[in-house]
Design an enzyme around this catalytic site. Sequence first.
Site, mmCIF file in Angstrom:
data_model
loop_
_atom_site.group_PDB
_atom_site.id
_atom_site.type_symbol
_atom_site.label_atom_id
_atom_site.label_comp_id
_atom_site.label_asym_id
_atom_site.label_seq_id
_atom_site.Cartn_x
_atom_site.Cartn_y
_atom_site.Cartn_z
ATOM 1 N N MET A 30 -23.028 -28.690 -30.960
ATOM 2 C CA MET A 30 -21.684 -28.119 -30.865
ATOM 3 C C MET A 30 -21.333 -27.858 -29.398
ATOM 4 O O MET A 30 -20.416 -27.087 -29.090
ATOM 5 C CB MET A 30 -21.591 -26.834 -31.681
ATOM 6 C CG MET A 30 -21.824 -27.109 -33.172
ATOM 7 S SD MET A 30 -21.066 -25.913 -34.258
ATOM 8 C CE MET A 30 -21.920 -24.445 -33.776
ATOM 9 N N LEU A 33 -23.981 -27.039 -23.771
ATOM 10 C CA LEU A 33 -25.372 -27.517 -23.784
ATOM 11 C C LEU A 33 -26.266 -26.742 -22.816
ATOM 12 O O LEU A 33 -25.843 -26.346 -21.736
ATOM 13 C CB LEU A 33 -25.406 -29.012 -23.443
ATOM 14 C CG LEU A 33 -24.609 -29.925 -24.371
ATOM 15 C CD1 LEU A 33 -24.788 -31.385 -23.961
ATOM 16 C CD2 LEU A 33 -25.002 -29.736 -25.837
ATOM 17 N N GLY A 36 -32.370 -26.392 -24.292
ATOM 18 C CA GLY A 36 -32.840 -26.638 -25.668
ATOM 19 C C GLY A 36 -32.261 -27.955 -26.180
ATOM 20 O O GLY A 36 -32.990 -28.797 -26.728
ATOM 21 N N HIS A 37 -30.975 -28.136 -25.973
ATOM 22 C CA HIS A 37 -30.335 -29.396 -26.390
ATOM 23 C C HIS A 37 -30.937 -30.575 -25.613
ATOM 24 O O HIS A 37 -31.208 -31.629 -26.181
ATOM 25 C CB HIS A 37 -28.828 -29.358 -26.108
ATOM 26 C CG HIS A 37 -28.072 -28.308 -26.857
ATOM 27 N ND1 HIS A 37 -27.476 -27.236 -26.237
ATOM 28 C CD2 HIS A 37 -27.785 -28.173 -28.186
ATOM 29 C CE1 HIS A 37 -26.853 -26.483 -27.134
ATOM 30 N NE2 HIS A 37 -27.034 -27.019 -28.321
ATOM 31 N N LYS A 150 -35.243 -23.571 -33.697
ATOM 32 C CA LYS A 150 -34.498 -22.309 -33.575
ATOM 33 C C LYS A 150 -33.645 -22.072 -34.824
ATOM 34 O O LYS A 150 -33.504 -20.942 -35.285
ATOM 35 C CB LYS A 150 -33.615 -22.356 -32.339
ATOM 36 C CG LYS A 150 -32.535 -21.316 -32.360
ATOM 37 C CD LYS A 150 -32.192 -20.829 -31.015
ATOM 38 C CE LYS A 150 -31.227 -19.687 -31.131
ATOM 39 N NZ LYS A 150 -29.958 -20.101 -31.774
ATOM 40 N N ASP A 151 -33.079 -23.155 -35.372
ATOM 41 C CA ASP A 151 -32.277 -23.043 -36.597
ATOM 42 C C ASP A 151 -33.150 -23.482 -37.782
ATOM 43 O O ASP A 151 -32.930 -24.540 -38.379
ATOM 44 C CB ASP A 151 -31.021 -23.907 -36.455
ATOM 45 C CG ASP A 151 -30.133 -23.409 -35.337
ATOM 46 O OD1 ASP A 151 -29.408 -22.431 -35.546
ATOM 47 O OD2 ASP A 151 -30.204 -23.963 -34.219
ATOM 48 N N SER A 187 -26.193 -21.393 -27.187
ATOM 49 C CA SER A 187 -24.849 -21.465 -26.597
ATOM 50 C C SER A 187 -24.194 -20.093 -26.635
ATOM 51 O O SER A 187 -23.413 -19.741 -25.746
ATOM 52 C CB SER A 187 -23.992 -22.465 -27.371
ATOM 53 O OG SER A 187 -24.649 -23.708 -27.406
ATOM 54 N N ARG A 188 -24.497 -19.314 -27.655
ATOM 55 C CA ARG A 188 -23.872 -17.990 -27.795
ATOM 56 C C ARG A 188 -24.350 -16.999 -26.739
ATOM 57 O O ARG A 188 -23.702 -15.985 -26.521
ATOM 58 C CB ARG A 188 -24.111 -17.427 -29.198
ATOM 59 C CG ARG A 188 -23.286 -18.116 -30.274
ATOM 60 C CD ARG A 188 -23.410 -17.404 -31.603
ATOM 61 N NE ARG A 188 -22.548 -17.987 -32.612
ATOM 62 C CZ ARG A 188 -22.867 -19.029 -33.371
ATOM 63 N NH1 ARG A 188 -24.048 -19.608 -33.230
ATOM 64 N NH2 ARG A 188 -22.024 -19.508 -34.274
#
Length: 280
Positions: A30, A33, A36-37, A150-151, A187-188
């Site tokens: 999303m 970046l 992690g991405h 992470k997710d 990202s948050r």
Amino acid sequence: MIIFKTVSQLGFFIDKMKASEKKIGFVPTMGALHLGHISLINNSKQQNDITVCSIFVNPTQFNNATDFEKYPVTIETDLDKLEAAGCDAVFLPNAEEVYPKRNATPVYTLGYLETLMEGKFRPGHYQGVCQVVDRLLALVKPANLYLGQKDYQQCMVIKKLIEHKNIDTVIHIEKTVREHDGLAMSSRNARLNDFERKQAVKIFETLSFIKNNLKPGRLESIKGQATAFLSANGFKVDYVEIADAASLEILQQWNGTTSIVALVAAYLNEVRLIDNFVLD
Ligand code: AMP
């Protein structure tokens, strides 16, 4: 790096790659970046001929309008980072490209995965995740899909989607990349003020506490202590759970041998953070 904004441009490219038997690795994101991405991009590059990244802030997976509106958008720096990482192609669609009006909204059978933790606290979230991932997989047709641990629950949901629909894509779950103090990159995190950013590390400390103090037997007490620690540090806790790492069944007690995962979701003011540790 080629940038595609429409399904038809992307489709043309993918068909060409498939015709020349190129192995495609795919990293859906999303945007906003971070490393992690980029670690997912790097893994894809090592294992595939072509790496495709998508950047799309998927409206259907947000159950909270403010969270959607405030989701960080940094397209120009994202493209620079992807280019520097050697990503081959980026798909930057708008919502009409992803969700053409003529298509009916599919419904996915996710069972109990949708009723606990993220599924419980974010109603409809995983339906939205499945809608976008299903659509993107149909467009990109990757041999390999790269997701972040992470997710954790999202990885399990997508695994289920791929199994149910018999999609010919292999999932790779990559370990969580962290900031120097242990905070999981997200990202948050960009939405945290200086004080909140310092506090945010308490999630990592909570998971470390669980890891270091976990003993076979009942889990109520350790979960209670972890929740109390977060609350005392200004978090509004959605959950602290310990679950079977393979099935995600929430455990009331641990036999000392089953591989388990500790998962946390908590708000610092408006910003919701999640993290997990797999405890082997
Ligand atoms: P997002 O942009 O948040 O939707 O994430 C896109 C992908 O990057 C998902 O598979 C995430 O699990 C993964 N990801 C997010 N944060 C991290 C991290 N800190 N380390 C590794 N992967 C991550």
